[in-house]
Scaffold this motif. Sequence first.
Motif, PDB file in Angstrom:
ATOM      1  N   LEU A 154     -17.854  16.524  33.599  1.00 52.75           N
ATOM      2  CA  LEU A 154     -18.446  17.816  33.958  1.00 52.75           C
ATOM      3  C   LEU A 154     -19.066  18.540  32.767  1.00 52.75           C
ATOM      4  CD1 LEU A 154     -15.794  19.228  36.464  1.00 52.75           C
ATOM      5  CD2 LEU A 154     -18.027  18.241  37.011  1.00 52.75           C
ATOM      6  N   LEU A 155     -18.466  18.404  31.594  1.00 52.86           N
ATOM      7  CA  LEU A 155     -18.990  19.094  30.417  1.00 52.86           C
ATOM      8  C   LEU A 155     -20.058  18.287  29.693  1.00 52.86           C
ATOM      9  CD1 LEU A 155     -15.760  20.680  28.856  1.00 52.86           C
ATOM     10  CD2 LEU A 155     -17.425  21.715  30.434  1.00 52.86           C
ATOM     11  N   GLY A 156     -19.939  16.978  29.713  1.00 54.31           N
ATOM     12  CA  GLY A 156     -20.927  16.152  29.025  1.00 54.31           C
ATOM     13  C   GLY A 156     -20.825  16.203  27.521  1.00 54.31           C
ATOM     14  N   ASP A 157     -19.686  16.652  26.985  1.00 56.98           N
ATOM     15  CA  ASP A 157     -19.513  16.736  25.536  1.00 56.98           C
ATOM     16  C   ASP A 157     -19.230  15.354  24.944  1.00 56.98           C
ATOM     17  OD1 ASP A 157     -19.819  19.469  25.645  1.00 56.98           O
ATOM     18  OD2 ASP A 157     -17.658  19.876  25.708  1.00 56.98           O
ATOM     19  N   ARG A 158     -19.530  15.218  23.674  1.00 58.18           N
ATOM     20  CA  ARG A 158     -19.212  13.973  22.980  1.00 58.18           C
ATOM     21  C   ARG A 158     -17.771  14.013  22.478  1.00 58.18           C
ATOM     22  NH1 ARG A 158     -24.123  11.014  19.814  1.00 58.18           N
ATOM     23  NH2 ARG A 158     -25.747  11.311  21.394  1.00 58.18           N
ATOM     24  N   LEU A 159     -17.150  12.843  22.487  1.00 61.06           N
ATOM     25  CA  LEU A 159     -15.771  12.703  22.055  1.00 61.06           C
ATOM     26  C   LEU A 159     -15.707  11.829  20.812  1.00 61.06           C
ATOM     27  CD1 LEU A 159     -14.276  11.822  25.553  1.00 61.06           C
ATOM     28  CD2 LEU A 159     -14.384  14.093  24.515  1.00 61.06           C
ATOM     29  N   THR A 160     -14.724  12.082  19.979  1.00 64.60           N
ATOM     30  CA  THR A 160     -14.496  11.218  18.829  1.00 64.60           C
ATOM     31  C   THR A 160     -13.759   9.958  19.296  1.00 64.60           C
ATOM     32  OG1 THR A 160     -12.333  12.165  18.299  1.00 64.60           O
ATOM     33  CG2 THR A 160     -14.284  13.240  17.342  1.00 64.60           C
ATOM     34  N   ALA A 161     -13.723   8.960  18.419  1.00 61.12           N
ATOM     35  CA  ALA A 161     -12.995   7.741  18.749  1.00 61.12           C
ATOM     36  C   ALA A 161     -11.513   8.033  18.957  1.00 61.12           C
ATOM     37  CB  ALA A 161     -13.192   6.709  17.642  1.00 61.12           C
ATOM     38  N   GLN A 162     -10.955   8.931  18.171  1.00 60.01           N
ATOM     39  CA  GLN A 162      -9.547   9.266  18.316  1.00 60.01           C
ATOM     40  C   GLN A 162      -9.279   9.932  19.661  1.00 60.01           C
ATOM     41  OE1 GLN A 162      -7.116   8.301  16.316  1.00 60.01           O
ATOM     42  NE2 GLN A 162      -5.600   9.201  17.700  1.00 60.01           N
ATOM     43  N   GLN A 163     -10.182  10.821  20.090  1.00 57.88           N
ATOM     44  CA  GLN A 163     -10.026  11.458  21.399  1.00 57.88           C
ATOM     45  C   GLN A 163     -10.117  10.419  22.516  1.00 57.88           C
ATOM     46  OE1 GLN A 163     -13.222  14.356  20.774  1.00 57.88           O
ATOM     47  NE2 GLN A 163     -11.743  16.024  21.019  1.00 57.88           N
TER      48      GLN A 163
END
Length: 256
Positions: A159-168
């Motif tokens: 829903l947000l379309g945000d980017r995530l880190t590899a750790q996340q």
Amino acid sequence: MSEDHLLYRVESSIAYFTLNREAQRNAISAEAIELFLQYLDRAEADDQVRAVCVTGSGEKAFCSGGDLGGGMTTSGMDPIAGYATLLKRLAGFPKPTVARVNGHCLAGGTGFMLACDIVIAVDNAQFGTPEVNVGLFPMMIGAVIFRNVPHKKAMEMVLLGDRLTAQQALEMGMLTRVVPAEQLDEAVTEVLQKLVGKSPIGLRLGKEAFYRMADMPFEDALDLLSEGLKKVLATDDAREGMTAFMEKRKPEFTGK
């Protein structure tokens, strides 16, 4: 159809699939989908192939998703139906699959990654489903996202379309492990070599059973898996494996 869009090679009993559009951040083209399906058929039919590795060319991107610049419409196939077929084929593939995530993995690339059994990613890669940012929605990859990620975290991501880190992404269950870039090849090779040494028929029967029981009620799943164990125990490889264990030697599996 340009065969350069997806490279295929077999080496040491491993079939390597490499998305080869580095300039386009390995965006998915219709040609790549068609080739992927053809090569999966080839890898399944080849008794010498005991494991599959999926990766992207270069160091920046594993796969950035569908080619919005027209690469999805240059073939005679329906790219939407073709991509759905590919996810089904890859997720249910009878041989073990490993995603070597060498860079950013976004949108439709998430489907390729999550459809694999094991995912090893570089620690500087970014992940996410940015489709909502251009008025779209990550429809088909939702089928694999919701089989790997807890519901609330999955909804937040799509829903947000945000980017995530590899750790996340690791903490959400999207990845098996995260390694520094200089350790990626070593980590992937180690896993693939271990898979090659297992019983091909044991892995095939096991994967087939696990895939079928994924959405079954508990009692039905146990019934299916008990029958699956009987099938595995009846194989030559199972007998060889147990004999080798008792004799304290390495088993010699034949896939029968």
